[in-house]
Design a protein around this motif. Structure first.
Motif, PDB file in Angstrom:
ATOM      1  N   PHE A 192      -5.959   4.655   6.407  1.00  0.00           N
ATOM      2  CA  PHE A 192      -4.827   3.903   6.964  1.00  0.00           C
ATOM      3  C   PHE A 192      -3.708   4.888   7.295  1.00  0.00           C
ATOM      4  O   PHE A 192      -3.453   5.802   6.490  1.00  0.00           O
ATOM      5  N   ARG A 241       4.186  -2.435   0.110  1.00  0.00           N
ATOM      6  CA  ARG A 241       3.224  -2.723   1.185  1.00  0.00           C
ATOM      7  C   ARG A 241       3.565  -4.053   1.874  1.00  0.00           C
ATOM      8  O   ARG A 241       3.508  -4.155   3.106  1.00  0.00           O
ATOM      9  N   TYR A 287     -11.440   2.481  -0.556  1.00  0.00           N
ATOM     10  CA  TYR A 287     -11.267   1.136  -1.151  1.00  0.00           C
ATOM     11  C   TYR A 287     -12.321   0.176  -0.567  1.00  0.00           C
ATOM     12  O   TYR A 287     -12.863  -0.676  -1.272  1.00  0.00           O
TER      13      TYR A 287
END
Ligand code: MLT
Length: 278
Positions: free
Chosen positions: A33, A145, A111
């Motif tokens: 990301f 986040r 993840y």
């Protein structure tokens, strides 16, 4: 063996590239990301020519459809969750007729690989966990986040995550290879606000998957950049020790984006991982 730089195809609702078709257990590379599968290009140049290699864009990132569309396609709950990405990835490899693969994920990619390992262990011949962790976010990280997800949606652009182009590389890369920061800024700028917001919320919701890793019998390669501030070296070392069949490597003088900062070393680690697969 065939090699393809052709426009991406779609499988499991995700855009993917069958980079090369070769022998043996295929390799699937899952990006970090807030970038997309282009981050593996340098690594692929250094991988053996006779490998089958897939790269994939996660929901809403790169060329993949918006997360809600991926969810509709898989029949999955549209609530942001990395399990959707893992499920779509499983569907993708199955649609390619792949029974088992080696999945290598960097950071967010890791993840997703751990979520796939939990839900579809039969597909997993080995895993690479690069600059990543098994742990869930602490509360302040989770709230941050969610704040960023709201901000990119509100702004309608990804400006809030553009500074990551600098923070994901190490100080040595910032000083010695500033063109890498420029490249990352371009890739981040190409992402959609919807994809970035979804990924942030999905990562915020992820559970601890330490037990998933410690149950896995297959080969695990843990790799981290010496200057990685997001997934520090000590946590990676512990993660490798918790695996039944783990290896551990620190790449000197690079940060969190090892695959972009040190592609040849990352390719060597992947090649070593593949040699351990039965
Ligand atoms: C990444 O590189 O994928 C991100 O830094 C992951 C994260 O934000 O935890």
């Amino acid at each position: 063996m065939t090699q393809s730089n052709a426009p991406k195809q779609t499988g499991g609702g995700l855009a993917f590239n069958r980079v090369r078709t070769g022998a043996g257990v295929p390799l699937v590379l899952v990006h970090a990301f807030p970038v997309d599968s282009r981050m593996w290009d340098g690594v692929i140049e250094h991988l053996p020519q006779d490998l089958s290699i897939y790269t994939v864009d996660l929901p809403g990132m790169g060329s993949s459809p918006a997360p809600d569309d991926v969810a509709r396609g898989t029949g999955f709950d549209p609530v942001p969750a990395l399990e959707l990405a893992a499920r779509a990835l499983a569907d993708l490899v199955s649609s390619e007729g792949v029974d088992r693969a080696v999945f290598v994920g960097l950071s967010m990619g890791g993840y997703v690989v751990l979520a796939l390992l939990e839900n579809n262990p039969e597909l997993v011949a080995g895993i690479g966990l690069f600059d990543t962790k098994t742990t869930a976010d602490p509360e302040d990280g989770r709230l941050n986040r969610l704040r960023i997800a709201d901000q990119v949606e509100h702004d309608g652009d990804v400006g809030a995550v553009l500074p990551m182009a600098t923070t994901v590389v190490g100080p040595s890369t910032r000083a010695g290879s500033p063109q890498i920061v420029d490249r990352l800024r371009d890739w981040i700028g190409d992402q959609s606000p919807a994809g970035v917001a979804w990924a942030q919320r999905a990562m915020a919701a992820r559970p601890d998957r330490g037990a998933v890793l410690s149950r896995f019998d297959g080969p695990v390669s843990v790799l981290v950049g010496e200057e990685d501030e997001l997934s520090p070296v000590e946590g990676s070392r512990l993660m490798a020790q918790s695996a039944r069949n783990g290896s551990f490597e620190v790449i000197p003088a690079v940060g969190h984006m090892t695959a972009v900062e040190a592609p040849a070393q990352v390719a060597r680690a992947i090649t070593a991982l593949l040699s351990r697969v039965r």
